[in-house]
Design a protein around this motif. Structure first.
Motif, mmCIF file in Angstrom:
data_model
loop_
_atom_site.group_PDB
_atom_site.id
_atom_site.type_symbol
_atom_site.label_atom_id
_atom_site.label_comp_id
_atom_site.label_asym_id
_atom_site.label_seq_id
_atom_site.Cartn_x
_atom_site.Cartn_y
_atom_site.Cartn_z
ATOM 1 N N ASP A 381 0.832 -1.195 0.000
ATOM 2 C CA ASP A 381 0.000 0.000 0.000
ATOM 3 C C ASP A 381 0.866 1.244 0.000
ATOM 4 O OD1 ASP A 381 0.723 -0.759 2.762
ATOM 5 O OD2 ASP A 381 -0.399 1.028 3.317
ATOM 6 N N GLY A 382 0.206 2.384 -0.119
ATOM 7 C CA GLY A 382 0.928 3.647 -0.072
ATOM 8 C C GLY A 382 -0.031 4.815 0.013
ATOM 9 N N MET A 383 0.484 5.951 0.449
ATOM 10 C CA MET A 383 -0.288 7.192 0.529
ATOM 11 C C MET A 383 0.613 8.326 0.075
ATOM 12 S SD MET A 383 -0.370 7.655 4.693
ATOM 13 C CE MET A 383 1.179 7.788 5.629
ATOM 14 N N PHE A 384 0.120 9.177 -0.826
ATOM 15 C CA PHE A 384 0.900 10.292 -1.352
ATOM 16 C C PHE A 384 -0.002 11.500 -1.555
ATOM 17 C CE2 PHE A 384 3.677 6.784 -2.394
ATOM 18 C CZ PHE A 384 4.937 7.323 -2.160
ATOM 19 N N THR A 385 0.595 12.689 -1.393
ATOM 20 C CA THR A 385 -0.145 13.928 -1.560
ATOM 21 C C THR A 385 0.787 15.043 -1.989
ATOM 22 O OG1 THR A 385 -1.585 15.544 -0.463
ATOM 23 C CG2 THR A 385 0.155 14.562 0.879
ATOM 24 N N THR A 386 0.215 16.041 -2.648
ATOM 25 C CA THR A 386 0.967 17.273 -2.834
ATOM 26 C C THR A 386 1.061 17.954 -1.478
ATOM 27 O OG1 THR A 386 -1.108 18.388 -3.428
ATOM 28 C CG2 THR A 386 0.278 17.600 -5.240
ATOM 29 N N ARG A 387 2.059 18.784 -1.319
ATOM 30 C CA ARG A 387 2.283 19.419 -0.002
ATOM 31 C C ARG A 387 1.061 20.230 0.439
ATOM 32 N NH1 ARG A 387 7.063 21.247 2.797
ATOM 33 N NH2 ARG A 387 6.336 21.954 4.837
ATOM 34 N N ASP A 388 0.331 20.813 -0.527
ATOM 35 C CA ASP A 388 -0.819 21.635 -0.183
ATOM 36 C C ASP A 388 -2.109 20.829 -0.078
ATOM 37 O OD1 ASP A 388 -1.365 21.035 -2.814
ATOM 38 O OD2 ASP A 388 -1.073 23.065 -3.571
ATOM 39 N N LEU A 389 -2.020 19.500 -0.212
ATOM 40 C CA LEU A 389 -3.158 18.594 -0.069
ATOM 41 C C LEU A 389 -4.204 18.749 -1.164
ATOM 42 C CD1 LEU A 389 -3.708 18.863 3.807
ATOM 43 C CD2 LEU A 389 -2.778 16.895 2.587
ATOM 44 N N ARG A 390 -3.862 19.402 -2.257
ATOM 45 C CA ARG A 390 -4.860 19.610 -3.311
ATOM 46 C C ARG A 390 -5.248 18.293 -3.980
ATOM 47 N NH1 ARG A 390 -6.605 24.254 -4.339
ATOM 48 N NH2 ARG A 390 -7.518 23.532 -6.298
ATOM 49 N N ARG A 391 -4.316 17.353 -4.018
ATOM 50 C CA ARG A 391 -4.677 16.028 -4.531
ATOM 51 C C ARG A 391 -3.910 14.980 -3.753
ATOM 52 N NH1 ARG A 391 -4.731 15.257 -10.822
ATOM 53 N NH2 ARG A 391 -6.497 16.677 -10.521
ATOM 54 N N ARG A 392 -4.642 13.944 -3.338
ATOM 55 C CA ARG A 392 -4.066 12.880 -2.528
ATOM 56 C C ARG A 392 -4.492 11.530 -3.095
ATOM 57 N NH1 ARG A 392 -7.026 16.430 0.532
ATOM 58 N NH2 ARG A 392 -8.612 14.855 1.030
ATOM 59 N N VAL A 393 -3.658 10.526 -2.918
ATOM 60 C CA VAL A 393 -4.017 9.181 -3.344
ATOM 61 C C VAL A 393 -3.588 8.187 -2.272
ATOM 62 C CG1 VAL A 393 -1.851 8.785 -4.625
ATOM 63 C CG2 VAL A 393 -3.917 7.482 -5.213
ATOM 64 N N VAL A 394 -4.450 7.229 -2.013
ATOM 65 C CA VAL A 394 -4.131 6.090 -1.154
ATOM 66 C C VAL A 394 -4.485 4.838 -1.941
ATOM 67 C CG1 VAL A 394 -4.526 4.933 1.048
ATOM 68 C CG2 VAL A 394 -4.694 7.430 0.915
ATOM 69 N N TYR A 395 -3.575 3.878 -1.970
ATOM 70 C CA TYR A 395 -3.809 2.662 -2.734
ATOM 71 C C TYR A 395 -3.413 1.442 -1.911
ATOM 72 C CZ TYR A 395 1.240 2.747 -3.360
ATOM 73 O OH TYR A 395 2.599 2.773 -3.115
ATOM 74 N N SER A 396 -3.939 0.300 -2.307
ATOM 75 C CA SER A 396 -3.548 -0.979 -1.734
ATOM 76 C C SER A 396 -3.704 -2.040 -2.804
ATOM 77 C CB SER A 396 -4.427 -1.328 -0.530
ATOM 78 O OG SER A 396 -4.175 -2.655 -0.077
ATOM 79 N N PHE A 397 -2.779 -2.982 -2.851
ATOM 80 C CA PHE A 397 -2.945 -4.123 -3.742
ATOM 81 C C PHE A 397 -2.371 -5.366 -3.087
ATOM 82 C CE2 PHE A 397 0.820 -1.807 -5.314
ATOM 83 C CZ PHE A 397 1.802 -2.798 -5.337
ATOM 84 N N ASN A 398 -2.717 -6.502 -3.653
ATOM 85 C CA ASN A 398 -2.356 -7.802 -3.075
ATOM 86 C C ASN A 398 -1.416 -8.550 -4.012
ATOM 87 O OD1 ASN A 398 -5.574 -7.339 -2.419
ATOM 88 N ND2 ASN A 398 -4.333 -7.847 -0.644
ATOM 89 N N PRO A 399 -0.111 -8.431 -3.796
ATOM 90 C CA PRO A 399 0.860 -9.121 -4.649
ATOM 91 C C PRO A 399 0.940 -10.599 -4.291
ATOM 92 C CG PRO A 399 2.012 -7.993 -2.900
ATOM 93 C CD PRO A 399 0.545 -7.657 -2.727
ATOM 94 N N THR A 400 1.243 -11.417 -5.260
ATOM 95 C CA THR A 400 1.342 -12.858 -5.004
ATOM 96 C C THR A 400 2.784 -13.322 -4.842
ATOM 97 O OG1 THR A 400 1.339 -13.317 -7.390
ATOM 98 C CG2 THR A 400 -0.789 -13.330 -6.250
ATOM 99 N N ASN A 401 3.729 -12.378 -4.891
ATOM 100 C CA ASN A 401 5.138 -12.753 -4.768
ATOM 101 C C ASN A 401 5.660 -12.629 -3.347
ATOM 102 O OD1 ASN A 401 5.199 -9.992 -4.540
ATOM 103 N ND2 ASN A 401 6.889 -9.675 -5.958
ATOM 104 N N GLY A 402 4.759 -12.497 -2.382
ATOM 105 C CA GLY A 402 5.173 -12.421 -0.985
ATOM 106 C C GLY A 402 5.246 -11.022 -0.442
ATOM 107 N N GLY A 403 5.065 -10.039 -1.279
ATOM 108 C CA GLY A 403 5.136 -8.657 -0.837
ATOM 109 C C GLY A 403 6.142 -7.893 -1.677
#
Length: 420
Positions: A381-403
């Motif tokens: 998973d991960g979370m990223f944003t511009t410093r001013d918070l105008r656009r943010r994204v949070v994602y998660s996925f399930n890899p099959t290679n152990g991580g």
């Protein structure tokens, strides 16, 4: 930057673990999992790659208008790795656009769709929570970031070590060594067999410090790792008399009303809606079989959250709701030192790119984002944003290679969010 991809054969099946193995155990294994993910994938470089060194005069566009959101580009990004992930979830928020999307399945046995509000394990994104707690303690004058960690944790580090300032634990310049594949199980079979094992913080640190330090002078170089955060969590526990999970809960989760976020100490399950995590285990016939590893020992890497809760946490952190100005500045204070083994193709172009618990990356269109990636067995998973918070994204996925942080997939998600 390229990543060697791992895929499972077609026609995979799933298998569970006997009920007697689904037991409650002490925390820490997932924190070890976060380290072992790095070991197993063979890199400690986070999953954000910069294409090429941008000109020195290039503008940081994080405060300007971002490209309009392209839902089709975002959906294409989520569905771009069907050979190596079972499910993907992403949420884009902020004044410059909102979007949520999923891909794949939450359960390969039933075909259940990935839930938009699904919970997932955070892996090393927990480092941002730990850093925040340490900085809160600094604001309370309970810890001095310039003082050596040996002052707060006597007899934990070898006597031969130089003074290691607490600040260097948070910004990955401590010079502490990391665990190796010989320290803990790393193969798929071993991961499945030992994912309920307990590995206390003190044990992990003791194993790590048997190895040679990567550089001599603390603060002189930066390199990503987990040992510094093992020690930081121990500092929290020694100063407060509570587990670091309890401190995260009372200091961050409760005040922000993050009701779908938890820092479990013993519960091996993920409550509520969630996608299952899997690992592809090699078979004698040359194929692989997907094994469900959703249940595993919690710990720092076992924190659980949702895209909505992580977005709320990130927003509160950047708006100063959790830290005074002096301590908040530590999040964005990237040391002006070389990154050990860094190249022109990494986010820092050979220089450091981490502050205290956050990383900085500049995308091809000049937009600079801040955030954190994480991975534990079956979850990335991960979370990223511009410093001013105008656009943010949070994602998660399930890899099959152990991580591991799938550079190609993460870069596609970030590019579709901030640079499309």
């Amino acid at each position: 930057m390229t990543l060697k991809l791992c895929s499972s054969s077609t026609g995979t099946t799933t298998t569970g673990v006997p009920a007697d193995r689904r037991r409650r155990v002490p925390p820490m294994a997932a924190l070890a999992c976060a380290v072992l993910t790095v070991v197993a994938v063979g890199t400690a470089v986070p999953a954000v790659a910069a294409p090429a060194a941008r000109p020195a005069a290039a503008a940081d566009r994080s405060g300007g208008r971002l490209p309009d959101l392209d839902p089709q580009a975002l959906q294409r990004a989520l569905s771009s790795a069907p050979d190596r992930v079972t499910g993907v979830l992403a949420r884009v928020s902020g004044p410059d656009g909102h979007w949520t999307g999923t891909y794949g399945t939450a359960d390969v046995a039933t075909g259940t769709p990935v839930p938009v509000d699904g919970r997932f394990r955070l892996g090393s994104v927990t480092k941002t929570f730990i850093a925040t707690v340490v900085l809160q303690l600094a604001a309370e004058d309970r810890v001095d970031l310039d003082q050596p960690v040996q002052r707060y944790l006597p007899d934990v580090l070898p006597d031969s070590y130089p003074p290691i300032p607490v600040r260097t634990l948070l910004n990955f310049t401590s010079s502490l060594p990391e665990l190796t594949p010989d320290d803990l199980p790393t193969t798929p079979v071993a991961i499945v067999e030992h994912r309920f094992d307990d590995h206390p913080l003190a044990e992990l640190v003791a194993k790590a410090v048997r190895h040679e330090r990567p550089f001599t002078e603390p603060g002189s170089m930066q390199v990503y790792g987990a040992t510094g955060y093992f020690v930081a969590a121990m500092v929290v526990e020694n100063l407060t008399g509570h587990t670091y999970q309890q401190e995260i809960t009372t200091r961050i989760l409760w005040p922000l009303h993050l009701r779908d976020t938890a820092a479990p100490e013993t519960d091996t399950t993920i409550p509520g809606p969630h996608s299952h995590g899997y690992i592809a285990v090699p078979q004698q016939n040359g194929g692989t079989r997907l094994v469900d590893i959703t249940e595993q020992n919690p710990g720092a890497g076992g924190m659980i959250s949702t895209t909505a809760d992580l977005d709320r946490f990130l927003t509160a952190l950047f708006r100063g709701r959790l830290l005074p100005l002096t301590e908040q500045a530590e999040l964005f204070d990237v040391p002006d030192v070389p990154y050990l083994g860094g190249t022109d193709h990494d986010p820092g172009h050979g220089r450091a790119y981490y502050g205290a618990g956050l990383m900085r990356a500049t995308l091809p269109n000049g937009v600079t984002v801040w955030g954190k990636t994480g991975s534990t067995f079956g979850y990335t998973d991960g979370m990223f944003t511009t410093r001013d918070l105008r656009r943010r994204v949070v994602y998660s996925f399930n890899p099959t290679n152990g991580g591991g942080n799938d550079l190609a997939l993460v870069n596609r998600i970030l590019s579709a969010t901030f640079a499309s």
